[in-house]
Design a protein around this motif. Sequence first.
Motif, PDB file in Angstrom:
ATOM      1  N   TYR A 524       0.837  -1.207   0.000  1.00 44.76           N
ATOM      2  CA  TYR A 524       0.000   0.000   0.000  1.00 44.76           C
ATOM      3  C   TYR A 524       0.871   1.256   0.000  1.00 44.76           C
ATOM      4  CZ  TYR A 524      -3.322   3.534   1.542  1.00 44.76           C
ATOM      5  OH  TYR A 524      -4.083   4.677   1.641  1.00 44.76           O
ATOM      6  N   ASN A 528       1.181   4.090  -2.990  1.00 42.09           N
ATOM      7  CA  ASN A 528       0.670   5.434  -2.730  1.00 42.09           C
ATOM      8  C   ASN A 528       1.756   6.461  -2.446  1.00 42.09           C
ATOM      9  OD1 ASN A 528      -2.528   5.303  -2.402  1.00 42.09           O
ATOM     10  ND2 ASN A 528      -1.670   3.415  -1.584  1.00 42.09           N
ATOM     11  N   TYR A 536       3.429  11.446  -1.049  1.00 44.55           N
ATOM     12  CA  TYR A 536       2.399  10.785  -1.839  1.00 44.55           C
ATOM     13  C   TYR A 536       2.760  10.882  -3.321  1.00 44.55           C
ATOM     14  CZ  TYR A 536      -0.569  10.768   2.312  1.00 44.55           C
ATOM     15  OH  TYR A 536      -1.081  10.556   3.555  1.00 44.55           O
ATOM     16  N   TYR A 539      -0.783   8.948  -8.142  1.00 41.30           N
ATOM     17  CA  TYR A 539      -2.005   8.155  -7.979  1.00 41.30           C
ATOM     18  C   TYR A 539      -2.710   8.490  -6.662  1.00 41.30           C
ATOM     19  CZ  TYR A 539      -4.757   4.084  -6.614  1.00 41.30           C
ATOM     20  OH  TYR A 539      -5.748   3.279  -6.145  1.00 41.30           O
ATOM     21  N   ALA A 540      -1.942   8.480  -5.568  1.00 41.16           N
ATOM     22  CA  ALA A 540      -2.532   8.769  -4.258  1.00 41.16           C
ATOM     23  C   ALA A 540      -3.038  10.210  -4.193  1.00 41.16           C
ATOM     24  CB  ALA A 540      -1.514   8.515  -3.148  1.00 41.16           C
ATOM     25  N   ASP A 542      -4.182  12.090  -6.672  1.00 42.71           N
ATOM     26  CA  ASP A 542      -5.449  12.213  -7.403  1.00 42.71           C
ATOM     27  C   ASP A 542      -6.610  11.708  -6.569  1.00 42.71           C
ATOM     28  OD1 ASP A 542      -4.160  13.287  -9.571  1.00 42.71           O
ATOM     29  OD2 ASP A 542      -4.001  11.413 -10.674  1.00 42.71           O
ATOM     30  N   ARG A 543      -6.404  10.562  -5.894  1.00 42.71           N
ATOM     31  CA  ARG A 543      -7.482  10.018  -5.055  1.00 42.71           C
ATOM     32  C   ARG A 543      -7.809  10.951  -3.889  1.00 42.71           C
ATOM     33  NH1 ARG A 543      -6.693   7.324  -0.624  1.00 42.71           N
ATOM     34  NH2 ARG A 543      -4.551   6.808  -1.204  1.00 42.71           N
ATOM     35  N   MET A 544      -6.775  11.447  -3.191  1.00 38.23           N
ATOM     36  CA  MET A 544      -7.000  12.314  -2.032  1.00 38.23           C
ATOM     37  C   MET A 544      -7.587  13.658  -2.451  1.00 38.23           C
ATOM     38  SD  MET A 544      -3.492  11.438   0.043  1.00 38.23           S
ATOM     39  CE  MET A 544      -3.939  12.245   1.559  1.00 38.23           C
ATOM     40  N   LYS A 546      -9.648  14.078  -4.996  1.00 46.25           N
ATOM     41  CA  LYS A 546     -11.072  13.824  -5.224  1.00 46.25           C
ATOM     42  C   LYS A 546     -11.831  13.746  -3.907  1.00 46.25           C
ATOM     43  CE  LYS A 546     -10.298  11.356  -9.585  1.00 46.25           C
ATOM     44  NZ  LYS A 546     -10.345  10.046 -10.269  1.00 46.25           N
ATOM     45  N   GLU A 547     -11.235  13.115  -2.891  1.00 52.14           N
ATOM     46  CA  GLU A 547     -11.877  13.062  -1.578  1.00 52.14           C
ATOM     47  C   GLU A 547     -12.028  14.454  -0.990  1.00 52.14           C
ATOM     48  OE1 GLU A 547      -9.405  10.489   0.687  1.00 52.14           O
ATOM     49  OE2 GLU A 547     -10.030   8.652  -0.361  1.00 52.14           O
ATOM     50  N   SER A 663     -11.115  17.126 -10.413  1.00 49.89           N
ATOM     51  CA  SER A 663      -9.703  17.232 -10.040  1.00 49.89           C
ATOM     52  C   SER A 663      -8.807  17.478 -11.258  1.00 49.89           C
ATOM     53  CB  SER A 663      -9.259  15.959  -9.319  1.00 49.89           C
ATOM     54  OG  SER A 663      -9.432  14.826 -10.152  1.00 49.89           O
TER      55      SER A 663
END
Length: 962
Positions: A524, A528, A536, A539-540, A542-544, A546-547, A663
């Motif tokens: 993990y 990330n 980070y 990839y990580a 972009d996810r964070m 969006k959150e 994003s």
Amino acid sequence: MQFKPLDRGNGLPVALFFILCFVFGLFSLYLEDQEQRRLAAKAAIVAQQVANTIEVFSADRQRALNDLMITWPEYHPNPTDWFNAHAVTMQHVLPGFDDIVWADENQQIQWNIKSADRDALLHRQLMDFGLALQNSEQLGFANALIQNPRGHYLAIVGRAINPYDESYGFVAASFDLQMTLSAMVGELIGSDFSLTLSDGKHQLMANGTLNSHEPVVEQTIEFAGREWLLKLQGNRGGFEIGRIVMAIGVLMSLIISIFLRRQLRSAFKLTQSQQRYKAASESSLDAILVLQALTRQHLVVDFKLAESNRVAQKMFATGAEHLKSKLLSEQLAELNHPALLPICIEVCRSGQAYEQYLETNSDLISAQWIKIQVVKAGSGIAITVRDITARRLSQQALKESEEKFRRLVDGLNGHFVYSHDLGGRISYVSSSVQDILGYSPEHFKLNYRHCVKRQPENAAQIRQQLLAGERPEPYVVEYFTKAGEIRQIEYRDSPVFDEQHKLIAVEGIGRDVTADLALQQQVYYQANHDQLTGLYNRYAFDRMLKERLSVIRTQGSVSTLCYIDMDQFKLVNDSCGHQAGDELLRQVANLLGTSLKSGDILARVGGDEFCLVYADLQVSQVLEKLAVMLDAIRSFRFVWEDKVFHIGASIGVAEINAKTLNSAELIKAADHACYSAKNLGRNRYHVFDESDQQLNYQQSELEWVNEIQKALLEDRFELFYQNIEPLNQPAKGRHYEILLRMLSPKGEYLNPGIFIPVAERYGLMNKLDEWVFTRTISALEAHPEHLEALDKCAINLSGMTLGNEEFLDKIIRRLRHSTVPPEKICFEITETAAVTNLAAAGRFIDALRELGCRFALDDFGAGMSSFTYLKNMAVDYVKIDGSFVRNMCRDRSDYATVKAIHEIASSMGKLTVAEFVSDQETRIALTKLGISFAQGFALGKPAPLQNLLNEQKVIIRHLTAV
């Protein structure tokens, strides 16, 4: 009823019981009457003593007050002092006074001896305390009873000092009855009496509680003219003799009656006991044998069978009938167990029961395994034999199964089996737990709670599921091992129910998942996080991001995104290698990570690009932080071996709010703003604005890259030149700098301020340098007449070219086979490129200087400004950066800088060149300072080199013709 004959024997014990109780009752009444008479006589004596004590106390105090008033002086300079001295003395001599006061002829209090209450008493009327002195000629004392704020009753007495002359005033005294009576009465009565002392309806004192069943003595007492009533009652103490005698008598009557009844019943019970024993013996599932002891010289030597039940007769085989008449020793010999005889003799002697499990090997008994129990029975023994063959065989099978299961579970690798009750207490754990945690199974069962480091967050929910008979999802508990390490154990619980489907326990398997979780965390983390910087990754991020967008839309809050692109990174990477670039990125990541708070996000999203999200902050709140960050980056020095680098950063800023589409659009906006910051001069931030003209700069840059590559293929570049004029040096010939221009497909000149930075940023500058060098040498070779009149031709080299060994070899080969003298070529390198790559620059310069080439250090003062490096650098010219020259006539600091650079360079034997000379005033100032050369629009603008070559050819032809 079943035992009617026994009921007939109950009459005599009952009659005897009642007769004895009546006798003891009469005796207890007599004793009780005598006790009450004694208590009443004792109480009367004590009551009289109490009355005498109180009355004597009252009389003594009133007499003392009379003496005080009789001795009152007819004249005294200060009657208050006289009163105070005599009253205080009287109080010490006769304790018991609470306070003594003196009032004037108007009955207004003038003094008292109790200083604590003085402020509250002075100038108050005696009537306020219930003391009525209307008839002042009375010789006796008036009295009153009041209650103070503490709840104590106070007796007050008072009268006129001279009943016939009120001008002397009045004297009154108060007694705290609670304290006074407690001291006097308590010593007389102690805890032997209960009493109440009343003044009318006011209860002055109480001790204990008066019992209505006991005699009470009443005594009248006079205190200070008031009549009190004393009620006194003697206490019996801890017991009442009459009741005790009655209780003992009833108990003795009951014991005698019970003893008599038992004696009468014993005769009837003997027969029925035998019958009951016979019935119980016959209905028993066990074989029962009663044996009579045989003695010799008062010692038991053997036993003879006296009685046996049906089960005993069936347990033995048909051929064993002959054993009934034999002694126990002979029977045991037939059954192959002669060792039991000494045990039976010992039981008969000591009375200590004996129990044993035996395997039978005789055909005379049908059971294979028996349980025998030997107990003493009267003068003999009783032996109980139970057939346990089926249970024994079942136990053996169960034991073998358990051993097999134990070998199985103990052999598990990385697993252990457990069982615990509903309270969580472990009842079983396999020995494999020691291989995992280091604790023995017994230690773990007793101390497992002390080994736990962290329970699962849903521990309460898991317990509720188990108590409800549900199987929870697997969960993990962290433990400290015996060696102090940390292990994660995954539990899989299963509820266990009895036949009535009632939950009785929990069983399951524990598995060591430490390595699995560590691998998961590693995977993990690697998925990330950036492996180089630990931040980070894209990839990580972009996810964070969006959150974060989802939270912002839900809560209506804002945040700020910063897109950070490092300046000068490519220079470090190209000149010092990837290891230096990696180390620079790590240090920059640490620098950017300072002063971040919880909720902020920092990620590396590209080679030298970072993204930073300031959570819950608007753009206006972030700008100050960015200014601090840029200052820190600007002050940062990256040192690698013998090189020192200054770095910078361009930051694009975009606000994240509920209107943000997604994003991708947000990052794109911040990226555009970052490129706008680069175009505006680098090492700064730029806030995204939809109306900004720089929005399409990134796309524009990519188009420029494509255009540069096409121009190289199509040969759409042209050489320009700009004169370098000597100021304090003799003119030896033409001296100019070669410049590069790019033509559009339509033949228009394009701005070099755009395509040169793009070529540097996208690694195309080495191709342009090679094109410029090759075309310049070819042009000079083609015009020998111009070459003869040439003093110096300056060619610019970029930092990327400076470290290119292959291009250095090309230059050397070209110059060695060229008609252009190397001493006429001067290579210009920027200060930043030279200083940041000293080793490569040194090799490059040394190799070409051996051929005769000259070198100029361009833009000096705008970069490192290290004079130490200048001293050790083999350059011939120092070109002073135009930012200092342009305004030197109007800015003293620029003037001083130009002067200092010239003086230091001259002291090192190097010639100076001033750039950006835009007017004659600057030219004159430079001449006065002693600057060697000057270059700028005031001395000559850039022009095509081919025009100069053609012009030189025309002049020579004209001279030749003349």
